[in-house]
Design a protein around this motif. Structure first.
Motif, short mmCIF file in Angstrom:
data_model
loop_
_atom_site.label_atom_id
_atom_site.label_comp_id
_atom_site.label_asym_id
_atom_site.label_seq_id
_atom_site.Cartn_x
_atom_site.Cartn_y
_atom_site.Cartn_z
N GLU A 292 -4.47 -1.04 -4.32
CA GLU A 292 -5.57 0.07 -4.47
C GLU A 292 -6.45 -0.59 -3.32
O GLU A 292 -6.72 -1.94 -3.14
N GLN B 50 -10.16 -0.50 -1.25
CA GLN B 50 -11.64 -0.28 -1.85
C GLN B 50 -12.47 -0.40 -0.46
O GLN B 50 -12.32 -1.38 0.27
N THR C 108 0.88 -1.16 -0.01
CA THR C 108 0.10 -0.16 0.11
C THR C 108 1.00 1.05 0.04
O THR C 108 2.08 1.14 0.54
#
Length: 195
Positions: free
Chosen positions: A159, A161, A113
């Protein structure tokens, strides 16, 4: 050594807290991955650094996250669920920057991340290794309480979410065996999940 007398509670004891815990390694968070066993060791001699250890069936043990990496999440402020394992790959929250990292034993950890205000805990990886479902805690509004949610991280590019939010706390996401459903615990102040 001469005997000295001192008022109650004022004497200096040769037994200190440092002496008691200096060589005491804390053990927690046991996980199984195939035939391998993993656990966390909290090591006072390394300033409390949390080290993920892997034990193979033949008894060999190896540290997974090399220094200075410290497998410790600050989600919910008290942490927990700082790492998970999927087919020999370990994903962990690093205490210094709260980013998720990927590592295989003997390799150098690689950040999954981006840097930022997010914290991660309680990860569970999908069978295909594409996604990690986890607690995602957002600390971007620095003058407000952190926003807690259940989310998923695409492990190829980091990514994030958000899937579920709106309650004060979320924890312990689990996928069903067919990965068609996701369950978790949630609660709001002042109640706890068992209320």
């Amino acid at each position: 050594m001469p005997i000295q007398t001192a008022p109650f509670g004022t004497w200096k004891s040769p037994i200190t807290t440092d002496l008691i815990v200096a060589n005491t390694v804390g053990l927690s968070s046991v996980l199984l991955d195939g035939d391998d066993t993993y656990w966390l060791e909290s090591r006072p001699t390394e300033k409390g650094r949390n080290v993920i250890v892997r034990r193979t069936p033949d008894g060999e043990t190896v540290d997974v996250n090399p220094a200075p990496f410290n497998a410790r999440s600050r989600a919910h402020e008290y942490g927990g669920g700082a790492y998970c394992v999927h087919q020999g790959t370990v994903y962990f929250s690093n205490f210094a920057d709260q980013r998720l990292y990927r590592v295989r034993p003997g390799e150098t950890p690689v950040a999954v991340t981006a840097e930022g205000p997010l914290r991660f805990a309680d990860g569970v990886v999908t069978k295909d290794g594409r996604w990690m479902y986890c607690v995602v805690e957002d600390h971007s509004p620095s003058d407000q309480q952190a926003v807690n949610a259940i989310g998923r991280v695409r492990l190829a590019d980091g990514e994030v979410q958000i899937l579920v939010s709106g309650n004060d706390f979320y924890s312990s996401p689990k996928l069903s065996a067919d990965e068609g459903r996701l369950a978790w615990l949630t609660w709001n102040h002042p109640n706890m999940p068992w209320d």
